[in-house]
Scaffold this motif. Structure first.
Motif, PDB file in Angstrom:
ATOM      1  N   SER A   7       0.850  -1.191   0.000  1.00 38.77           N
ATOM      2  CA  SER A   7       0.000   0.000   0.000  1.00 38.77           C
ATOM      3  C   SER A   7       0.887   1.243   0.000  1.00 38.77           C
ATOM      4  O   SER A   7       2.064   1.177   0.375  1.00 38.77           O
ATOM      5  CB  SER A   7      -0.929   0.011   1.212  1.00 38.77           C
ATOM      6  N   GLY A   9       1.257   3.619  -2.722  1.00 38.20           N
ATOM      7  CA  GLY A   9       1.684   4.212  -3.985  1.00 38.20           C
ATOM      8  C   GLY A   9       0.788   5.373  -4.380  1.00 38.20           C
ATOM      9  O   GLY A   9      -0.185   5.686  -3.716  1.00 38.20           O
ATOM     10  N   GLY A  10       1.168   6.034  -5.464  1.00 38.28           N
ATOM     11  CA  GLY A  10       0.373   7.144  -5.953  1.00 38.28           C
ATOM     12  C   GLY A  10       1.206   8.094  -6.785  1.00 38.28           C
ATOM     13  O   GLY A  10       2.313   7.747  -7.227  1.00 38.28           O
ATOM     14  N   SER A  11       0.691   9.288  -6.986  1.00 36.77           N
ATOM     15  CA  SER A  11       1.387  10.308  -7.769  1.00 36.77           C
ATOM     16  C   SER A  11       1.997  11.346  -6.851  1.00 36.77           C
ATOM     17  O   SER A  11       1.345  11.824  -5.926  1.00 36.77           O
ATOM     18  CB  SER A  11       0.405  10.979  -8.730  1.00 36.77           C
ATOM     19  N   LEU A  18       7.569   9.788  -0.322  1.00 36.34           N
ATOM     20  CA  LEU A  18       6.460   8.849  -0.209  1.00 36.34           C
ATOM     21  C   LEU A  18       6.853   7.719   0.726  1.00 36.34           C
ATOM     22  O   LEU A  18       8.043   7.474   0.985  1.00 36.34           O
ATOM     23  CB  LEU A  18       6.052   8.305  -1.570  1.00 36.34           C
ATOM     24  N   THR A  90       9.799   6.740 -10.999  1.00 37.96           N
ATOM     25  CA  THR A  90       8.511   6.246 -11.489  1.00 37.96           C
ATOM     26  C   THR A  90       8.624   4.779 -11.878  1.00 37.96           C
ATOM     27  O   THR A  90       9.467   4.403 -12.687  1.00 37.96           O
ATOM     28  CB  THR A  90       8.048   7.073 -12.707  1.00 37.96           C
ATOM     29  N   THR A 119       2.508  -1.844  -6.412  1.00 37.57           N
ATOM     30  CA  THR A 119       1.803  -0.572  -6.276  1.00 37.57           C
ATOM     31  C   THR A 119       2.532   0.471  -7.121  1.00 37.57           C
ATOM     32  O   THR A 119       3.759   0.560  -7.086  1.00 37.57           O
ATOM     33  CB  THR A 119       1.712  -0.146  -4.793  1.00 37.57           C
ATOM     34  N   GLN A 120       1.768   1.222  -7.899  1.00 38.52           N
ATOM     35  CA  GLN A 120       2.375   2.155  -8.847  1.00 38.52           C
ATOM     36  C   GLN A 120       2.777   3.453  -8.157  1.00 38.52           C
ATOM     37  O   GLN A 120       2.014   4.019  -7.368  1.00 38.52           O
ATOM     38  CB  GLN A 120       1.383   2.472  -9.979  1.00 38.52           C
ATOM     39  N   VAL A 121       3.981   3.906  -8.475  1.00 34.87           N
ATOM     40  CA  VAL A 121       4.457   5.216  -8.035  1.00 34.87           C
ATOM     41  C   VAL A 121       4.791   6.029  -9.279  1.00 34.87           C
ATOM     42  O   VAL A 121       5.566   5.579 -10.125  1.00 34.87           O
ATOM     43  CB  VAL A 121       5.699   5.090  -7.136  1.00 34.87           C
ATOM     44  N   THR A 122       4.217   7.202  -9.381  1.00 31.69           N
ATOM     45  CA  THR A 122       4.460   8.088 -10.514  1.00 31.69           C
ATOM     46  C   THR A 122       4.960   9.423  -9.990  1.00 31.69           C
ATOM     47  O   THR A 122       4.290  10.065  -9.177  1.00 31.69           O
ATOM     48  CB  THR A 122       3.182   8.292 -11.330  1.00 31.69           C
TER      49      THR A 122
END
Length: 125
Positions: A7, A9-11, A18, A90, A119-122
């Motif tokens: 859990s 992740g995000g922009s 982060l 990213t 989980t994506q991190v941008t």
């Protein structure tokens, strides 16, 4: 059944921070844990690893000085803090765990037994 749940992740804007969290359930024992990431078109690379006691850590060259990894309050949980984010950070971030791993296995993703879905991190400029 062993489950690995990530859990956090995000922009994020470049220069920001982060925190990613991971918990492993269904395993009777203490696991070494690690974070890996994979950017589009690139190989999976190690970000940070920590042993089952929380006493040994290893970091990937691209995050040294910007990352911390620590074990959480529950037995098989870990938190990754990444600061001074860059657009090159990213990627999809994956949590991994293993009951027989050394922190040096950060260089060898295939040696880790249990994996989360990612989980994506941008990071935007």
């Amino acid at each position: 059944q062993v489950r690995v749940l990530e859990s956090g992740g995000g922009s994020v804007q470049a220069g920001g921070s982060l925190s990613l969290s991971c918990v492993v359930t269904g395993f009777d024992g203490t696991l070494a844990m690690a974070w890996f990431r994979q950017a589009r078109g690139k190989e999976r690379e190690g970000v940070a690893s920590i042993d089952e006691y929380g006493s040994a850590r290893q970091f990937g060259d691209s995050v040294k000085g910007r990352a911390t990894i620590s074990r959480g309050d529950s037995r098989n949980s870990v938190k990754l803090q990444l600061n001074d984010l860059k657009t090159d950070d990213t990627a999809m971030y994956y949590c991994a765990a293993d009951n027989d791993a050394w922190v040096s296995w950060l260089a060898t993703p295939t040696r880790w037994q249990f994996w989360g879905q990612g989980t994506q991190v941008t990071v935007s400029s």
